[in-house]
Design an enzyme around this catalytic site. Structure first.
Site, short mmCIF file in Angstrom:
data_model
loop_
_atom_site.label_atom_id
_atom_site.label_comp_id
_atom_site.label_asym_id
_atom_site.label_seq_id
_atom_site.Cartn_x
_atom_site.Cartn_y
_atom_site.Cartn_z
N GLU A 165 0.80 -1.22 0.00
CA GLU A 165 0.00 0.00 0.00
C GLU A 165 0.84 1.28 0.00
O GLU A 165 0.49 2.27 0.65
CB GLU A 165 -0.98 0.01 1.18
N GLU A 273 -5.46 -9.15 1.41
CA GLU A 273 -6.27 -8.97 2.62
C GLU A 273 -7.73 -8.94 2.18
O GLU A 273 -8.06 -8.35 1.15
CB GLU A 273 -5.97 -7.64 3.34
#
Length: 485
Positions: A165, A273
């Protein structure tokens, strides 16, 4: 007597041939859109869980502590994760200067792969999205190459995440992308020089739709059309929480959009995730599992549920109590039930929808958002990096498989009903198997009181011995020693 002994000798030789890698999974490689068992050729779909007990606080390099440093804890968690049915864990923060042999060997024995992030939340140990130029230095590379050295010899090491990220909005989509590719290049070049096998390297992206497709397009393309371009991602992970609640569907969660977005991917795409927890405090039904591993999403490679242990942000499958016991949440039961419904034959089948295996040549035409980087001039390694890559880091700590002496978990664990789970133990797998859902129901039925749960306060994103036919089989770094029982 001679003929009898000769027969026994032949039996022993046959057993050695058959079980010389007992408890050791086959290494995984990337072929087109799929992860594949490098020996059997079967597809390896990720049925996984993100594993970072204690969250960011569980990473304490000053005291030699990270999620894979305590063999007894790993034994406890491996037994529960094996029963849950997972075949892979993702570990966010590891210390390359400490020994991980016992934990890696335990997860290996039960057929669970590891995907390891090379970075950490500490300063100088990741690429800073706000200042990628200054954070990309030889000290940082020395650290991430140390992670490679530490884990490269474990056959159940599945892959490395080079970054997580770093791009999380349009504002961070301009400067960081070339540096993500630079880190991937450096890692892959180091692996090529110092590992006996190729280890996939990729990126874990935030599910921010305004930059998601461009992130994938930027990272999977080949500069100058070179398919061997070492800076391109070997795989692309997606942290997605769009499926929320009982009433969500394949369409309302936007899974159909994601499938269409990645249908022409030249690399594996999976959820690194997933598992929305809204409304908070309500057990997650995990209905998305059937979609993720169903016929409509065979072009993706599965996913990892966020996360194993209960932390402040309420995404856990289990409570880790102050006395090292564990209490399962209802989320664990629900996820296990969903896994048990999967068609494992479909999960392991080669991806029939893969149609385009040649990566597109990198060009500005691939990028749709005007704020996203169109710069494919990847930064050269910092001063001193070439020597590190060619000669290796100094005094690396190289991991290796060791004998798993204990199978029984020494501390109690409790089901979501509060009843203690009896005879909790790992089950070392034969024949180089990886773990799969097996119909287990871990939480006992009834009612009693479990140990009080005290989850640690962290936030999301911070982040064998078996017996065969009368012989004992001890595994020492891939070698088998047979002894009469």
């Amino acid at each position: 007597m001679r003929s009898f002994l000769h027969g026994v000798a032949l039996l022993v030789v046959a057993l050695v041939v058959c079980v010389q890698y007992v408890g050791a999974v086959h290494p995984v490689e990337v072929r087109g859109q799929d992860f594949v068992d490098s020996v059997t050729g079967k597809r390896v779909m990720l049925i996984g869980v993100d594993y970072q007990p204690g969250g960011q606080a569980g990473y304490k390099p000053t005291s030699g502590q990270d999620p894979l440093s305590n063999g007894t804890v790993c034994l406890r968690d491996a037994a529960l994760l094996q029963g849950l049915g997972v075949n892979v864990i993702r570990v966010y923060n590891v210390d390359p200067t400490i020994n991980h042999d016992e934990c890696a060997s335990i997860f290996n024995a039960v057929g669970i792969y590891m995907v390891i992030d090379v970075n950490s939340p500490f300063g100088g140990e990741s690429i800073n999205r706000a200042n990628p130029v200054e954070s990309y230095h030889v000290g940082y590379l020395n650290r991430i190459f140390g992670v490679v050295e530490n884990f490269k010899n474990y056959p159940n090491l599945m892959a490395f995440f080079a970054a997580n990220e770093v791009i999380n909005d349009v504002g961070t989509a301009k400067k960081p992308p070339p540096y993500i590719r630079a880190v991937q290049r450096d890692l892959k070049n180091y692996i090529a020089k110092h590992s006996k096998r190729t280890i996939p390297v990729g990126y874990s992206a935030a599910d921010v739709r305004e930059v998601l497709e461009d992130s994938w397009a930027y990272l999977q393309c080949a500069i100058d059309g070179d398919e061997n371009d070492q800076s391109r991602s070997d795989f692309f992970g997606l942290n997605s929480y769009s499926w929320c609640g009982e009433d969500a569907t394949y369409q309302t969660a936007g899974y159909d959009v994601l499938v269409n977005m990645f249908k022409n991917s030249t690399i594996p795409v999976f959820f690194s995730e997933y598992g929305c927890n809204k409304p908070e405090g309500v057990a997650r039904p995990f209905n998305e599992v059937q979609a993720l591993y169903g016929v409509d999403m065979t072009s993706l490679s599965g996913g990892l549920v966020y996360e194993y242990s209960q932390e402040e942000s309420d995404y856990g499958l289990v409570y880790i109590n102050d006395n090292t016991t564990v209490t399962l949440k209802k989320d664990f039961d629900n996820l296990q039930s969903q896994y048990n419904k999967l068609d494992i034959g479909l999960v392991q089948s080669t991806n029939a929808t893969a149609t385009k295996l040649t990566p597109p040549e990198c060009s500005s035409a691939l990028i749709s958002n005007s704020g996203f980087s169109k710069d494919f001039d990847i930064p050269s390694p910092p001063e001193g990096a070439e020597d590190l890559i060619n000669d290796g880091i100094k005094s690396p700590l190289n991991g290796k498989l060791v004998e798993v002496k204990e199978t029984n978990v020494p501390m109690p664990a409790y089901g979501s009903t509060g009843i203690q789970i009896q005879n909790l133990a790992i089950r070392p797998l034969p024949n180089d198997d990886s773990n799969t859902p097996n119909g287990d129901t871990t939480s006992p039925t009834g009612s009693t009181t479990a140990a009080a749960a005290s989850p640690s306060a962290t936030k999301k994103g911070d982040a064998g011995k078996a017996s065969i036919g009368g012989f004992g089989v001890a595994i020492f770094a891939g070698l088998v020693i047979l002894t009469m029982l």
